[in-house]
Each structure stands twice: as structure tokens, then as C-alpha cells.
Design an enzyme around this catalytic site. Structure first.
Site, PDB file in Angstrom:
ATOM      1  CD  GLU A  21       7.932 -13.610  73.284  1.00  0.00           C
ATOM      2  OE1 GLU A  21       8.060 -14.448  74.194  1.00  0.00           O
ATOM      3  OE2 GLU A  21       7.364 -12.513  73.452  1.00  0.00           O
ATOM      4  CE  LYS A  69       9.005  -5.929  77.169  1.00  0.00           C
ATOM      5  NZ  LYS A  69       9.916  -6.888  77.811  1.00  0.00           N
ATOM      6  CG  HIS A 114     -19.828 -25.665  63.597  1.00  0.00           C
ATOM      7  ND1 HIS A 114     -21.037 -25.968  63.033  1.00  0.00           N
ATOM      8  CD2 HIS A 114     -19.359 -26.840  64.094  1.00  0.00           C
ATOM      9  CE1 HIS A 114     -21.313 -27.253  63.206  1.00  0.00           C
ATOM     10  NE2 HIS A 114     -20.306 -27.804  63.846  1.00  0.00           N
TER      11      HIS A 114
END
Lengths: 424, 424
Positions: free
Chosen positions: B271, B403, B292
Site C-alpha cells: 500500500e 469504495k 514444501h
């Protein structure tokens, strides 16, 4: 699953795939599909994974876990592919049985886990094909000792999932433990739909028959075209984007219970395709949470990613209580799922607007059939991508060097001192 | 922290940084350091974050959380920077108090969380600077309603952490709730060392004074050279690698309890630096588990990454019980920490051998001083990198579009239909 690749096309994104390129790629998909089908028919190494929905015997799993019907907690001792499939299914679909995954060798973590577990009511599933996975065996030895010290008969609480020979097979025979066979021809990261991935979910109340049925249904729908087969649409699109700019593949489910699925996907994609200098870097994200963490980068950073937005289209809901809140009038009368869906769609649109390619994957609901199909289709997508990259999808040779070095270090063989440039 | 950048140099890796380039970069570091110091002296927006170790008042936090001394569980209702710092410190350092973070709006997850929480013994910290964060307020309204329905007086169990005005401030005043002030001039992702990051850890028994002392001690050691200041060595090296090939920054702590730290780092890095077409993609990994899963890709995939290998050099340990296991003789007489350390060192060597750049970061131990210093130094590293990239480190403008779109969707304003290419 339902795959929408419109936002991965050149019509939407400057780094997207031209539609004609996808048309051409579909010829290669057809050829790859033949290779995959032949591999399945011969039950060849790796390709055999796609036969698991048919070959896995849920009754054998039910029988092996029957002694643990009373367990209130299940501990999987296993790492990588021995843990992630089971974690994905148990987290998304499990009942109140607590499931724990001991897939690291951190002594601090192991201590706090052992202090938390009700050992007398815990089932332990120790999973290693070879029976020589260092982390798994070391952890299991500690767990076994701890159970003995607590007066719990570990032989009554332990299930073994392993290959036909080795330490764990010997252990199962010596102590007459219930044991499940790891399927042959199936790499660990492709074993979610086998004994490896299904035993712990079965203890945790998951409808493993439904998981397998969902996978079978997805398998039945496969054709040789990416425009007809969601798995191939997904795999071919990610491959085509990587050949352009998308070196990063972010997997962003909009469902908290699918967070382990993103981890499972990350192993599948990284370990299968990361070879010969090729392979996308998978990134595990979570919607809507990571809109407040990663979205700034996805929108305004380099156009070097493909973001997979994954959601169930239906699910439980909860109304948002009314309250007189300043600037939040738009919440009124809506529910949490409506909020989550609005954020999903807004994020999809906002990434399209910024030119960052996305693929939208939808499943109907977080249930056993959908999850079985999703895991199967992502495996098929990965195998297709491996054919398109022309890599050896089913091996992981690059990790061997480090394993040997670790063994040397533990034997006290000193390694060559390396250069240092330390700032402290 | 102790930073070793030898394996990020051109001497080790074909995509590494030539030592002369680092020498030249150090001039820019000196200039950036001046900017940073001036910003700190003026308590300027963003730079003020680096003053938190001095300006945060732990006594005010202790006083605000005093009513919750009896809590057996703490629920943080907050998202992004309102949750990740507290999660990092509470997970690494907290006592037996259960800490939960409601940082998503998934109704299925919220339901299972509410069913699990002992509401009468739970402290709730609702965190939003503006008091208008949709996810946080919606979740809080549900939690409050649920408490009331369960006969719990929510006004006795709720702490508010917010700015000087807005919905949450009004709420605190109306119901006389304990309230903490979000510091001014500090973006959420830089607020771990403030009220935002420290209140919940304080309830969970963390020595927050020690956290701040560790951060102060790191702050005192900063100079204008990357060769003297670990934070700058880290930030400058990641920047220099990104200018070459490393578009991915993997953060791989070898300690289970530092997994949230990797998430915190991912927000900080993404950010702050993901703007203007720039910014590395942070990847959260975990050692030894991801050996792994991701190591195959890191070793054999594209040389487009820098992997940060982070470990505490001391910590609790547990012996590996002796057992006669085939092929595992090398475990004999070793402990879990020795195994983990051997895997760390083997992975470091194996990545160096493959040419993938790495940076090794060591802290002495997972304790309050080390963690305070680590968070402070990573923030300073990020701010330095922002100066070197020449981006606006402290804003996140790209998330606003989504938003607004989500608000429109919730108000029922239909969005323009977008193109679809669906395969199902």
C-alpha cells in the site's frame, strides 16, 4: 466452477490476451487435452491424479477413521501436500471438530499446540508417503511421547497415511494402527481428492462422498476446448497472460473459509509450474480484507499480475442492524452478504478500469460438491498449464539440494562458509 | 535487527546489485535520511509514524484497557492497518487471552465467530479512524446486537479507538465508553506502535512498554548510511533489486508466531509503494512449511524475486525423541530448533546457489524489544524505499474508486454492464 475471462482480454486490458490469440491457443489446448486423456487412461504418473474421483474409495476412508468417531479434535502431522488439501476441505466444510495442522517444526508453536490439545480426545493422522519426511517424523515422535507422558495410549489415537513401505508402514504394522494407503502415481499436491486429503475431513463431518461426486461431475464435462471447459479456460488464460506480462497470479477468494484454498492453490501452482526458469508467482489474498492491504498495489502498481476473484454466489447471510450513522446511510437495509458482494463487484470493476487483468471464478456455494469440483478443476487447469509451458508438472527436483544440505548440517558436516555483508 | 545482504549482491546472483551501485545508492540514502529526519522533526504527515516510539503514551493505553483486565477473549473489529499491527504483536507475544480479528464481512465467518466467543468475557475493540469504515461499522453493529441479545451489556465490554470526531467518537461520548485516540499524521499501516496496535496486545499481556523501548532503541541507532543502519540496508537493497529484476518480495519468517508479521509487512509494502506503476508485489511465506510449497518456484522459476529469510536466533526448544527410523539417523540427538535452523541455513544456501537473491534478517528472540525494533525498522525501510522510488508513501488513492463504486451498488444505483466471456 464458472469462469469469466472477459477482463483478461486485450479488449479490456492493455496487457490482456487478444481474442485471436486465445482462438489459436485453443488448438494447443486440444492437443494437451489428448495428452491428458491418454495419461488418464494409462493411469500415468501425475495424470492419475485426475482419476482420483473415480478411484478413491470413500468406504475405505470411513472404515479407517471409524475408531475416531469420538474425537473432538484432529491433528494432522504432515507438511505441504500432506496437509493443504485436508486443511482446505476441513476448514471450508467441517463441523465443530477442531482441526489442527502441524506442518512446521517450530518448537514454540508445537509446545503451545500440545498445551491446547485435549490429547485424550484427539485423533492424530500422520501423513508421509515415504515415511521419511524429516519435519513430519520429528513432530510425530514428539506428539507420541507427549501422549504417552499424559497417560494417553497413542496407539489408540493414531491413524497412519503412507506408502506401501517405510517407517510409518512399519509402525502401523508393529502397533496394529489403522492405516490408509497413499495412492500411487499422485504427487502430494494433487492428492486432495485421495485418502491424503479426505481422511481428516471425514473425521470432521465432511460429506466426502459429495466432494468426490462434485469432482466426478466436473471431470465428466471436460472437452478439448478452453471455450467449453472452465478448467481449461482458467489454465490457458493464466498461461497466456504470463507469456505477456502477468508474472504474478493472485488468488483472492471472497470467503473467509476459503483462505486455506488459496494456500492449496499456491502450492499447486508454484511447485507444478515453477521450473526451467518459468512459472508464475502465486499470491494468497483474501477478499474483502486485502482491499485494505493489496488493492492499492493491484490497481496502481505494475500491470504484471492476474488477479483471480473467487466467490460463492450464495451462502448464509446476516442483516446489518439499522443505526443512525453519519455517512453510512447506504448500508441501511442491506445485509453483510450484499456488502461483500458489492465489494466484490466494485473490486472487479476497479481492477478492470485500471487495466490489471482479472479472472472471475464463481462457485454456487461453499459445499462439498462445489469444493470437490473446484479442487479437481484447478488441478486440471494446472496440468493443462504445465502442458502449455512444456514443463514436468509432476516433479519438484529443485527442493532436493536443500534437503541434502539440511541433512549434512544436522550430521555436523560443516558447510563452506559463505560471504556475509552484515549491517547491525 | 541484523541484516545480511551478501546474497543480494551481483557477486552471488546474476540479477544481484553490484557493490558499486550500492555505494552510489548510499548517497541517495543520505539525502533521503535528511528528508526523513526533517519530516520527523516537523511531525509531518507520515514521517510522524517514526516518532511514535516517543509520542505513544503506554499509560493512557493501560488506563483505557483497565476495565477489561478480566477478559478471556479480545475481539478487534477493524480492517487493514486497524488490525494487522495488533494481530502481529498479540500473536507473537500474547498470553493465553484469545485474540480474534474481525477484519472481513463474511456473514458465515461472523456467525461461527459469534458462536465461539464467550461474549460475557470478551472485550471488543472497535477501530476506525474516520468512524465510517463500512466493513468495521457493519460488523460492530452486528456484534453489539448479538451482545445485547445474549444479555451482555455491550457498553461494559467495548473500547473505541478512533479519531477526534465521527460515528465512533459520538458513540463513545453517548455511552461513556473508554476511548483511545488514533494518532494524527499516521496512516493506518504505520500505526502498529500507537494506540491502534498496542491496546489489544496490552489486554493480552504484552509488555507494550518493552515494544516501545525496542523501537526507541532502533530509532536511536539510525544514521544516513545503508551500511550502518539495518532498516536502510533492507529498504535500499529491496529497492535496488526491484530496479533490476525483483518484482516480487517474499517475506518468509521461520517462526510460526511471526506469520501475522508477514501479513503486516505485505500491507506496509504494497500500500505504501504500489503506485505510479511502481512497487514490488509482497508475498507472505512461512518457513519451513513453504519449503514444501514455494521453494521449487523460488529456486527453479524466474529470477524475479527477493526472498527475505527472517529468523529469531534463539528461542524455546524441544528435543527430538530417539527412535530407530530408517533413513532418519541424522535426526538423532538433534532438537526441533536445530532441525529448523538447519532448514533455514540450507534454504539460504540453496537459493544463493540458484541465483535467486535473498536477504537474511535476524532478530535475537521473539520478545517485546525485538518485535518493537523489527516493526519500527521495517517501517523506516519502507519510508526510505518510498523516497528512493519517489512516490507518495503515505497515501492510498487507488482504493477510493472501488469504495465509491461499492457505495453506489449498495444504494441500488446500477453500474454499467461490463462485457462477459463466461465458460461454465
Amino acid at each position: 466452477m464458472r469462469v469469466d475471462i472477459a477482463n483478461a482480454l486485450a479488449e479490456t486490458s492493455p496487457v490482456g490476451v487478444p481474442r485471436e490469440a486465445l482462438d489459436r491457443l485453443d488448438d494447443r489446448v486440444a492437443t494437451a487435452h489428448e495428452t491428458i486423456q491418454n495419461g488418464r487412461e494409462e493411469d500415468a504418473f501425475g495424470y492419475a491424479s485426475l482419476n482420483l474421483p473415480e478411484t478413491t474409495d470413500p468406504d475405505a476412508i470411513r472404515a479407517a477413521v471409524a475408531p475416531f468417531a469420538d474425537a473432538t479434535a484432529v491433528l494432522t502431522v504432515g507438511i505441504g501436500g500432506s496437509a493443504l488439501g485436508a486443511a482446505t476441505l476441513a476448514t471450508a466444510l467441517g463441523d465443530d471438530t477442531e482441526t489442527y495442522f502441524l506442518d512446521n517444526v517450530d518448537p514454540a508453536h508445537l509446545r503451545s499446540l500440545l498445551d491446547e490439545l485435549p490429547l485424550a480426545e484427539t485423533a492424530v493422522n500422520v501423513v508421509s508417503r515415504s515415511g521419511t519426511t524429516a519435519e513430519t517424523l520429528a513432530n510425530f515422535l514428539v506428539v507420541r511421547e507427549e501422549m504417552a507422558a499424559a497417560g494417553v495410549d497413542w496407539t489408540e489415537r493414531t491413524l497412519v497415511t503412507t506408502g506401501p513401505s517405510g517407517n510409518l508402514r512399519d509402525l502401523a504394522e508393529e502397533y496394529d494402527l489403522p492405516a490408509l494407503d497413499v495412492p500411487t502415481g499422485v504427487p502430494g499436491r494433487f492428492s486432495a481428492l485421495s485418502t491424503v486429503g479426505l481422511a481428516v475431513p471425514a473425521i470432521a463431518g465432511v460429506d466426502i462422498e459429495g466432494v468426490l461426486a462434485g469432482a466426478r461431475s466436473a471431470a465428466a464435462d471436460m472437452t478439448g476446448s478452453l471455450f467449453e471447459t472452465p478448467a481449461y479456460a482458467y489454465g490457458a488464460t493464466l498461461f497466456a497472460l504470463d507469456r505477456r506480462e502477468a508474472s504474478v497470479a493472485a488468488m483472492m477468494p471472497y470467503a473467509e473459509s476459503l483462505e486455506p484454498f488459496a494456500e492449496w492453490f499456491a502450492q499447486l501452482w508454484a511447485e507444478s509450474l515453477g521450473k526451467d526458469g518459468l512459472g508464475q508467482t502465486p499470491v494468497r489474498a483474501l477478499g474483502a480484507t486485502d482491499q485494505h492491504s493489496q488493492l492499492q498495489l493491484y490497481r496502481a502498481g505494475p500491470l504484471d499480475k492476474v488477479v483471480t476473484l473467487l466467490r460463492p454466489t450464495t451462502g448464509p447471510d446476516h442483516p446489518i442492524p439499522n443505526a443512525d450513522l453519519d455517512g453510512l446511510d447506504y448500508l441501511g437495509g442491506n445485509s453483510l452478504r450484499e456488502l461483500l458482494d458489492a465489494e466484490f463487484e466494485a473490486t472487479e470493476a476497479s481492477l478492470a478500469k485500471s487495466g490489471q487483468p482479472t479472472v472471475t471464478v464463481e462457485i454456487e456455494r461453499v459445499n462439498s460438491e462445489s469444493l470437490g469440483a473446484l479442487l479437481f478443476e484447478m488441478e486440471a487447469a494446472c496440468i493443462l498449464a504445465g502442458e502449455l509451458y512444456d514443463v514436468e508438472t509432476f516433479t519438484q527436483p529443485a527442493v532436493e539440494w536443500g534437503k541434502e544440505r539440511a541433512r549434512q548440517l544436522l550430521r555436523g558436516e560443516s558447510a563452506q562458509a559463505s560471504d556475509r555483508l552484515v549491517v547491525e
